[in-house]
Design an enzyme around this catalytic site. Structure first.
Site, PDB file in Angstrom:
ATOM      1  CD  GLU A 200      73.865   9.274 -30.338  1.00  0.00           C
ATOM      2  OE1 GLU A 200      74.692   9.857 -29.610  1.00  0.00           O
ATOM      3  OE2 GLU A 200      73.280   9.836 -31.283  1.00  0.00           O
TER       4      GLU A 200
ATOM      5  CG  HIS B  48      79.531  12.216 -29.920  1.00  0.00           C
ATOM      6  ND1 HIS B  48      79.639  10.874 -30.257  1.00  0.00           N
ATOM      7  CD2 HIS B  48      78.458  12.686 -30.594  1.00  0.00           C
ATOM      8  CE1 HIS B  48      78.671  10.561 -31.108  1.00  0.00           C
ATOM      9  NE2 HIS B  48      77.947  11.642 -31.326  1.00  0.00           N
TER      10      HIS B  48
END
Length: 321
Positions: free
Chosen positions: A107, A38
């Protein structure tokens, strides 16, 4: 038997802690480990987002047995697929064959930082397919040039290539992603225990290959504290991937999950210290045919108690699934 894994969740702990945690997971007896990749946490309450690949390199040196895996890396926006291939080959060498490369379509939360826009899901999946093809070509050795719809590669080569390249896992949620996984993947990755995903994976070429699931849990001797922590840090997870793939930052996830109640979280995530509750939460993955499930203990400062409890009580109970 279902292999039980441990998740290094980069959104909730710093890099040195993550390495300490996976060392503890190896000591506790977990069968494998995975790491999220992330650039942002889901919610500000989680508070972290170190670079997963640096953590992986340190983890490879700090551990001796436990397998390592990205869960998952997006090879289409922040990272060029040729760079992913080099990183994964290096990790396989550093870990002496313990690395698996988990890939997915990504994402917006993480990929928006390079300013390349966020196309529709069908385009993202086409990009993923092209990227995995490039990675496979580089893993095969020799020089690779590629001029495709989404990516260009000019005269690339992996100079440090392991004899056995890392297996590739593909994250799936529907038929198109299962098609990509079946054609290009060595294993399927999914966060929901849906048998139909494994069935589609098998129909597209993945028959007999492994499925790896993931399950958030919130261990605490005080169940109310476990529920409160899960609600504070993991309520975003109830939004579903069609929502979670699109939101651009923690503020969006905070707003999207503002009506999620603690009791909603308690119904979806095993909380407390009742071993049977945790076993029953893992069971649907086993029943669906998943060979492995990685657990995510919620709370970066709650890993050591969870690892101790896992070693003494949870892992022996899960070994009976």
């Amino acid at each position: 038997m279902v292999g039980i894994g441990y998740t290094m969740m980069t959104e909730q702990a710093g890099p040195r802690d993550l390495v300490d945690h996976v060392v503890g997971a190896e000591r506790a007896g977990f069968d494998f480990s995975v790491i999220s990749d992330h650039s942002f946490p889901w919610l500000e309450a989680q508070g972290h987002a170190p670079y997963a690949w640096s953590v992986l390199g340190a983890a490879a040196q700090a551990t001796t047995r436990i397998p390592l895996m990205t869960y998952v890396t997006c090879p289409t926006f922040r990272y060029h697929p040729a760079v992913i291939a080099q990183k994964a080959a290096t990790m396989q060498l550093l870990s002496q064959g313990r690395f698996r490369l988990g890939l997915g379509s990504g994402e917006n939360l993480n990929e928006h930082i390079v300013g390349a826009g966020w196309p529709g899901a069908h385009v993202r999946l086409d990009m993923l397919e092209e990227a995995v093809g490039i990675i496979r070509s580089l893993f095969a050795g020799g020089y690779v040039s590629h001029h495709g719809t989404h990516f260009d590669v000019e005269n690339a080569r992996l100079w440090d290539l392991p004899d056995d390249p890392p297996p590739i896992g593909i994250a799936v949620s529907g038929d198109r992603s299962c098609e990509i996984a079946g054609h290009y993947g060595d294993l399927l990755i999914a966060t929901e225990p849906k048998k139909e995903l494994l069935t589609a994976f098998g129909a597209y070429g993945g028959s007999g290959k492994t499925g790896v699931g993931q399950l958030p849990v919130s261990y605490d001797r005080d169940r109310d504290a476990a529920v409160a922590r899960a609600h504070d840090q993991f309520r975003w997870a109830l939004g579903g991937w069609k929502v979670n793939a699109e939101l651009p930052g923690p503020a969006g996830f905070d707003q999207a999950s503002q009506h999620t109640r603690p009791e909603d979280i308690a119904a979806a995530i095993p909380c407390g210290d009742d071993v049977g509750t945790f076993v029953e939460a893992v069971r649907p993955f086993a029943d669906a045919g998943f060979a492995e499930v990685a657990l995510v203990q919620i709370g970066g400062d709650q890993q050591e108690p969870f690892l101790d409890w896992s070693a003494s009580k949870l892992l022996p109970a899960l070994g009976e699934l």
